[in-house]
Design a protein around this motif. Sequence first.
Motif, PDB file in Angstrom:
ATOM      1  N   LEU A  67       0.933  -1.209  -0.097  1.00  0.00           N
ATOM      2  CA  LEU A  67       0.044  -0.139   0.077  1.00  0.00           C
ATOM      3  C   LEU A  67       0.895   1.075   0.181  1.00  0.00           C
ATOM      4  CD1 LEU A  67      -1.704  -2.264   1.377  1.00  0.00           C
ATOM      5  CD2 LEU A  67      -2.786  -0.464   2.726  1.00  0.00           C
ATOM      6  N   PHE A  68       0.368   2.136  -0.696  1.00  0.00           N
ATOM      7  CA  PHE A  68       1.271   3.498  -0.765  1.00  0.00           C
ATOM      8  C   PHE A  68       0.865   4.431   0.327  1.00  0.00           C
ATOM      9  CE2 PHE A  68       0.133   8.061  -1.487  1.00  0.00           C
ATOM     10  CZ  PHE A  68       1.660   8.437  -1.605  1.00  0.00           C
ATOM     11  N   GLY A  69       1.569   4.868   1.176  1.00  0.00           N
ATOM     12  CA  GLY A  69       1.430   5.706   2.154  1.00  0.00           C
ATOM     13  C   GLY A  69       2.400   6.997   2.290  1.00  0.00           C
ATOM     14  N   SER A  70       1.950   8.002   2.543  1.00  0.00           N
ATOM     15  CA  SER A  70       2.766   9.344   2.343  1.00  0.00           C
ATOM     16  C   SER A  70       3.804   9.753   3.720  1.00  0.00           C
ATOM     17  CB  SER A  70       2.304  10.374   2.096  1.00  0.00           C
ATOM     18  OG  SER A  70       1.054  10.938   3.127  1.00  0.00           O
ATOM     19  N   ASP A  71       3.017   9.313   4.973  1.00  0.00           N
ATOM     20  CA  ASP A  71       3.545   9.567   6.197  1.00  0.00           C
ATOM     21  C   ASP A  71       3.665  11.165   6.227  1.00  0.00           C
ATOM     22  OD1 ASP A  71       4.240   9.010   8.921  1.00  0.00           O
ATOM     23  OD2 ASP A  71       6.178   9.002   8.316  1.00  0.00           O
ATOM     24  N   TRP A  72       2.556  11.799   5.538  1.00  0.00           N
ATOM     25  CA  TRP A  72       2.534  13.235   5.733  1.00  0.00           C
ATOM     26  C   TRP A  72       1.824  13.652   7.165  1.00  0.00           C
ATOM     27  CZ3 TRP A  72      -1.481  16.415   7.015  1.00  0.00           C
ATOM     28  CH2 TRP A  72      -1.197  17.645   6.664  1.00  0.00           C
ATOM     29  N   PRO A  73       2.487  14.400   7.711  1.00  0.00           N
ATOM     30  CA  PRO A  73       3.377  15.654   7.461  1.00  0.00           C
ATOM     31  C   PRO A  73       5.023  15.252   7.482  1.00  0.00           C
ATOM     32  CG  PRO A  73       2.563  16.163   9.294  1.00  0.00           C
ATOM     33  CD  PRO A  73       1.826  14.895   9.086  1.00  0.00           C
ATOM     34  N   VAL A  74       5.146  14.015   8.306  1.00  0.00           N
ATOM     35  CA  VAL A  74       6.358  13.773   8.756  1.00  0.00           C
ATOM     36  C   VAL A  74       7.404  13.713   7.505  1.00  0.00           C
ATOM     37  CG1 VAL A  74       7.881  12.114   9.851  1.00  0.00           C
ATOM     38  CG2 VAL A  74       5.484  12.373  10.696  1.00  0.00           C
ATOM     39  N   CYS A  75       6.844  13.259   6.386  1.00  0.00           N
ATOM     40  CA  CYS A  75       7.865  13.146   5.259  1.00  0.00           C
ATOM     41  C   CYS A  75       8.524  14.458   4.802  1.00  0.00           C
ATOM     42  CB  CYS A  75       6.955  12.578   4.105  1.00  0.00           C
ATOM     43  SG  CYS A  75       5.734  13.586   3.296  1.00  0.00           S
ATOM     44  N   LEU A  76       7.571  15.498   5.282  1.00  0.00           N
ATOM     45  CA  LEU A  76       8.056  16.867   4.751  1.00  0.00           C
ATOM     46  C   LEU A  76       9.389  17.331   5.428  1.00  0.00           C
ATOM     47  CD1 LEU A  76       4.692  18.905   5.322  1.00  0.00           C
ATOM     48  CD2 LEU A  76       5.701  17.959   3.237  1.00  0.00           C
ATOM     49  N   VAL A  77      10.039  16.715   6.486  1.00  0.00           N
ATOM     50  CA  VAL A  77      11.422  16.910   6.887  1.00  0.00           C
ATOM     51  C   VAL A  77      12.579  16.399   5.725  1.00  0.00           C
ATOM     52  CG1 VAL A  77      10.773  16.802   9.263  1.00  0.00           C
ATOM     53  CG2 VAL A  77      11.654  14.674   8.044  1.00  0.00           C
ATOM     54  N   ALA A  78      12.070  15.779   4.878  1.00  0.00           N
ATOM     55  CA  ALA A  78      12.880  14.953   3.849  1.00  0.00           C
ATOM     56  C   ALA A  78      12.693  15.513   2.470  1.00  0.00           C
ATOM     57  CB  ALA A  78      13.136  13.740   4.212  1.00  0.00           C
ATOM     58  N   ALA A  79      10.978  15.360   2.238  1.00  0.00           N
ATOM     59  CA  ALA A  79      10.717  15.836   0.683  1.00  0.00           C
ATOM     60  C   ALA A  79       9.113  16.197   0.780  1.00  0.00           C
ATOM     61  CB  ALA A  79      10.815  14.237   0.123  1.00  0.00           C
ATOM     62  N   GLU A  80       8.985  16.945  -0.185  1.00  0.00           N
ATOM     63  CA  GLU A  80       7.650  17.560  -0.479  1.00  0.00           C
ATOM     64  C   GLU A  80       6.779  16.331  -0.902  1.00  0.00           C
ATOM     65  OE1 GLU A  80       6.357  20.425   0.195  1.00  0.00           O
ATOM     66  OE2 GLU A  80       8.478  21.178   0.742  1.00  0.00           O
ATOM     67  N   TYR A  81       5.583  16.286  -0.912  1.00  0.00           N
ATOM     68  CA  TYR A  81       4.679  15.196  -0.829  1.00  0.00           C
ATOM     69  C   TYR A  81       4.804  14.511  -2.734  1.00  0.00           C
ATOM     70  CZ  TYR A  81       0.264  12.542  -0.674  1.00  0.00           C
ATOM     71  OH  TYR A  81      -0.548  11.485  -0.393  1.00  0.00           O
ATOM     72  N   ASP A  82       5.014  15.585  -3.523  1.00  0.00           N
ATOM     73  CA  ASP A  82       4.928  15.094  -4.885  1.00  0.00           C
ATOM     74  C   ASP A  82       6.339  14.267  -5.268  1.00  0.00           C
ATOM     75  OD1 ASP A  82       6.434  17.448  -4.564  1.00  0.00           O
ATOM     76  OD2 ASP A  82       5.778  18.229  -6.542  1.00  0.00           O
ATOM     77  N   ARG A  83       7.445  14.915  -4.471  1.00  0.00           N
ATOM     78  CA  ARG A  83       8.680  14.239  -4.742  1.00  0.00           C
ATOM     79  C   ARG A  83       8.966  12.619  -4.147  1.00  0.00           C
ATOM     80  NH1 ARG A  83      14.488  15.702  -2.583  1.00  0.00           N
ATOM     81  NH2 ARG A  83      15.702  14.548  -3.964  1.00  0.00           N
ATOM     82  N   MET A  84       8.223  12.847  -2.779  1.00  0.00           N
ATOM     83  CA  MET A  84       8.143  11.415  -2.294  1.00  0.00           C
ATOM     84  C   MET A  84       7.182  10.405  -2.916  1.00  0.00           C
ATOM     85  SD  MET A  84       5.536   9.922  -0.251  1.00  0.00           S
ATOM     86  CE  MET A  84       4.394  11.310  -0.289  1.00  0.00           C
ATOM     87  N   LYS A  85       6.235  10.810  -3.423  1.00  0.00           N
ATOM     88  CA  LYS A  85       5.141  10.245  -4.054  1.00  0.00           C
ATOM     89  C   LYS A  85       5.851   9.264  -5.463  1.00  0.00           C
ATOM     90  CE  LYS A  85       0.646  10.121  -6.154  1.00  0.00           C
ATOM     91  NZ  LYS A  85       0.742  10.728  -7.632  1.00  0.00           N
ATOM     92  N   SER A  86       6.702  10.137  -6.123  1.00  0.00           N
ATOM     93  CA  SER A  86       7.209   9.810  -7.358  1.00  0.00           C
ATOM     94  C   SER A  86       8.194   8.774  -7.185  1.00  0.00           C
ATOM     95  CB  SER A  86       7.946  11.175  -7.779  1.00  0.00           C
ATOM     96  OG  SER A  86       9.179  11.533  -7.203  1.00  0.00           O
ATOM     97  N   ILE A  87       8.775   8.707  -6.147  1.00  0.00           N
ATOM     98  CA  ILE A  87       9.629   7.395  -5.773  1.00  0.00           C
ATOM     99  C   ILE A  87       9.008   6.071  -6.048  1.00  0.00           C
ATOM    100  CG2 ILE A  87      11.110   5.992  -4.222  1.00  0.00           C
ATOM    101  CD1 ILE A  87      11.282   8.655  -2.468  1.00  0.00           C
ATOM    102  N   LEU A  88       7.805   5.908  -5.634  1.00  0.00           N
ATOM    103  CA  LEU A  88       7.118   4.643  -5.851  1.00  0.00           C
ATOM    104  C   LEU A  88       6.395   4.768  -7.139  1.00  0.00           C
ATOM    105  CD1 LEU A  88       6.078   2.074  -4.621  1.00  0.00           C
ATOM    106  CD2 LEU A  88       4.051   3.200  -3.501  1.00  0.00           C
TER     107      LEU A  88
END
Length: 274
Positions: free
Chosen positions: A227-248
């Motif tokens: 399952l895709f999960g963003s872990d937003w807003p924690v992910c923001l310390v390392a990447a914006e949402y779109d950049r994090m999502k693009s990995i998967l």
Amino acid sequence: MMIDSHQHFWLYNPERDSWITEDMQRIRRDFLPADLEPVLRQNGIDGCVAVQADQSEAETLFLLQLAEAYGFIKGVVGWVDLRASNLYDRLEFFSQYEELKGFRHVVQAEPEDFMTRPEFIRGVRQLAAFDFTYDILIYPNQLKAAFHLVREVPEVSFIVDHLAKPYIRDQKIRTWSNYMTEIAKHPNVYCKVSGMVTEADWQHWKPEDFQPYLDVVFEQFGPDRLLFGSDWPVCLVAAEYDRMKSILENYVAPWGEEVRQKVFGANAVNFYNL
């Protein structure tokens, strides 16, 4: 339907939220549905699952209130004391909330043997009576205990959050991979492809840093239990949402549209009964 299977909301409290350290200044503030809704829309996501960040029933009720007010919050993973003597009564009470799908305990902050303790196993087992799921939040050194738990309680549907937080920054993989392989043999266990960027070098990570770990979970769990999960807003310390999502997104692209639809939505709908 495209689903973000893992994100958080909070009214920031420095005392309660002490896990948000000095180097995480970006997320030392309130994060509420009005902040997330436009981000999801911009990224083509139709809904999300809100997951507890505080160990209290008040947290569970807070998330349920938000889910009632905002239709894009499709499910809630809350907290309840799984070791309590009145656990069945509390589960019965929470079963009235349709949006509540399961529970989580922040086991990563507990001793390595926490999930092997009889009172915890008894509590998790009671979730089955109400069709509640259980999210496993751990570090790699706790995978052995997680394996024990899922083996002991086959009647509960489990999901491993954040790939069990592998040591991506240090490029360690062997022990983590061995245990994930064993855990994946249990068909009642799923895995969230989430939280990866915060386990990497926050400032200097590259998309290829994640490939070995993605290779393992795709090979072992397969496209039907991820399952895709963003872990937003924690992910923001390392990447914006779109950049994090693009990995998967880029990783699954060669697998075709059917797999993308599963990982970014259908599997979450199935697992959490959204």
